[in-house]
Design an enzyme around this catalytic site. Structure first.
Site, PDB file in Angstrom:
ATOM      1  N   GLU A 231       0.892  -1.179   0.000  1.00 13.74           N
ATOM      2  CA  GLU A 231       0.000   0.000   0.000  1.00 13.74           C
ATOM      3  C   GLU A 231       0.920   1.215   0.000  1.00 13.74           C
ATOM      4  OE1 GLU A 231      -3.315  -0.206   0.034  1.00 13.74           O
ATOM      5  OE2 GLU A 231      -3.608  -2.323   0.521  1.00 13.74           O
ATOM      6  N   CYS A 265      -2.087   9.267   2.526  1.00 17.17           N
ATOM      7  CA  CYS A 265      -1.823   8.752   1.170  1.00 17.17           C
ATOM      8  C   CYS A 265      -2.883   9.219   0.195  1.00 17.17           C
ATOM      9  CB  CYS A 265      -1.731   7.241   1.197  1.00 17.17           C
ATOM     10  SG  CYS A 265      -3.193   6.471   1.903  1.00 17.17           S
TER      11      CYS A 265
END
Ligand code: NAD
Length: 478
Positions: A231, A265
């Protein structure tokens, strides 16, 4: 064999006020050996036992809420989001329990070609899952994959970021108070070298962090034939189509870009606006950005916490300087300020070109580059002109129109008429595009099912075949 102490900087004071002793390869090998041994009982005790144990963990977290929250505040320099990190663990456990219950059905059937052969597919959890987490949401991102992995029946070993390791000590105390959990869940301290050693010791590695490190982790895991779920970073675009509600878009995009000081993110890092709305949007965004305050000197006031990681503050300052030097216009903010720790006001920037670093690299800070477009084709091309493909936002007159446009965007999650909804939603499965990640979605049912190998049991209910049936002389004509 443990390494030299790692000094830890306080993001509010800028002072070194904590240290950790990194686990070495031998420590990790011993911990993993122990976890693998105890995993067998954890698996065989069954899902109900694991559910009860994780519920006990949630209850114990609530009891230690103050200690863990205080540590997280020291790790990150922000208060509200630290409280939120702790308070969302119990609901997260319940959400995964529901998914785990739904995933219990056994599947099976019979061969279509040879119906007398039946099969049953069983799920066998991986023995040992490693978690390597970043510094932006230290607790959330350490437990986000650990909870479903534990429910699946795996043992888990977590290595938090060396930038924000303080929360690990009170979390270890909570874990220790539940012996059944302590048997299968360990947290180790350390930096990149510890992370590297961990990758070699586990069957599955769940990594959250930068593309550069993710690439190393993925390559290393592949050499061991172990599984990696990566990720990674993003450079999320928001696209405002010519019939969108400008006020709504400006409000949502400001929040989606700068929440947690942009250290998320899925924060919006590129804003593309239809030319017709550009002036109105820019005016509204700048006005809203000017009202944003810093949580210094009083941590109980202000919207934005410090830039947690010194290295990131350098990247943000460098991107602003590079854009300025190449002719960009800075409308608000525009510098990393030193108040002991480092803070940055929302920085709205226009007059951008592709050559500027800010348009290519992840900023991971409260920077808002705004770019006009003249056609929808141009908007799609610019939004997709990135190495990243984590998520995106689209604003249009209707949700249907925004979704239809969003289908052209190369990203795993599209927020419709709002920004960065992935931070508020855990049910929707999403796979990263391009360099933003690799492996099955960590959200929704696949975030649980990915911790199992499938094992099939096949039964022949008729007579067995003989080798004579395969004698060439018995083969049919062709
Ligand atoms: P990073 O890659 O520098 O470090 C992440 C972790 O990896 C740390 O725990 C670090 O100690 C460890 N590490 C470093 N080198 C290693 C190696 N060779 N082998 C194994 N582990 C190693 O990232 P960061 O600066 O801590 O985090 C910021 C990044 O994380 C940003 O790019 C951000 O976009 C990304 N992020 C992604 C998501 C997501 O869900 N996609 C969520 C949060 C953050």
């Amino acid at each position: 064999m443990t390494g030299q102490k790692i000094q830890v900087r306080n993001p509010r004071s800028g002072l070194i006020d904590y240290s950790i002793t990194p686990a070495g390869r031998a420590d990790i090998a011993a911990a993993c050996h122990d976890l693998r041994n105890k995993q067998k009982a954890w698996h065989h005790q069954g899902l109900d036992h694991r559910i009860a144990t994780l519920r006990a963990f949630g209850a114990a977290m609530k009891q230690q809420r103050r200690q863990i929250t205080d540590s997280l505040i020291n790790d990150t320099g922000r208060r509200g989001i630290s409280i939120m990190e702790v308070d969302t663990i119990t609901p997260a456990i319940e959400r995964w329990i529901k998914i785990a219950g739904d995933g219990e059905q056994v599947t099976g059937g019979r061969s279509t070609a040879l119906p007398f052969i039946t099969y049953q597919i069983d799920k066998r959890p991986y023995e040992l899952v490693g978690v390597i987490s970043p510094w932006n949401f230290p607790l959330t991102l350490s437990l986000i994959d650990a909870i479903p992995a534990l429910l699946a029946g795996a043992a888990v070993i977590i290595k938090p970021s060396e930038v924000t390791p303080r929360f690990a000590a009170p979390l270890r105390e909570v874990i220790a108070s539940i012996p059944d959990l302590a048997a299968v869940l360990t947290i180790i301290d350390g930096d990149g070298a510890t992370g590297q050693a961990l990758v070699d010791a586990v069957d599955v590695i769940c990594f959250t962090g930068s593309v550069a490190t993710g690439r190393k982790v993925g390559e290393q895991a592949m050499k061991n034939f172990s599984v990696s779920f990566l990720e990674l970073g993003g450079k999320d675009p928001a696209i405002i189509l010519e019939n969108a509600n400008v006020e709504r878009a400006a409000t949502a995009i400001l929040r989606g870009s700068i929440i947690n000081s942009g250290q998320a993110c899925q924060s919006i890092e590129r804003i593309y606006v239809a030319r017709k709305l550009y002036d109105d949007f820019l005016e509204k965004l700048v006005a809203k950005a000017k009202k944003v305050t810093l949580n210094t000197p009083d941590i109980r006031q202000g919207h934005l916490g410090p830039i947690i990681c010194l290295k990131q503050a350098d990247i943000i300052a460098r991107q602003i300087a590079d854009a300025r030097a190449k002719g960009a216009v800075i409308h608000t903010g525009g510098k990393v300020e030193n108040h002991g720790g480092l803070w940055c006001y929302p920085t709205v920037i226009t007059g951008l070109t592709d050559e500027m670093n800010i348009m290519q690299e992840e900023s991971f800070g409260p920077l808002l580059p705004v770019i006009p477009f003249d056609s929808r084709e141009e908007a799609v091309a610019m939004a997709n002109d990135s190495d990243f493909g984590l998520s995106a936002s689209v604003f249009a007159a209707t949700a249907e129109e925004a979704a239809a446009f969003g289908a052209h965007i190369e990203a795993g999650a599209i927020s419709i008429n709002d920004a960065a909804l992935t931070s508020l939603m855990y049910e929707a499965e999403k796979d990263s595009f391009k360099l933003s990640g690799m492996g099955t979605s960590r959200m929704g049912p696949s975030g649980y099912l990915r911790f199992f190998r499938k094992q099939s049991f096949m039964t022949n209910t008729a007579e067995v075949f003989t080798i004579d049936q395969f004698d060439e002389k018995n083969a049919p004509d062709f």
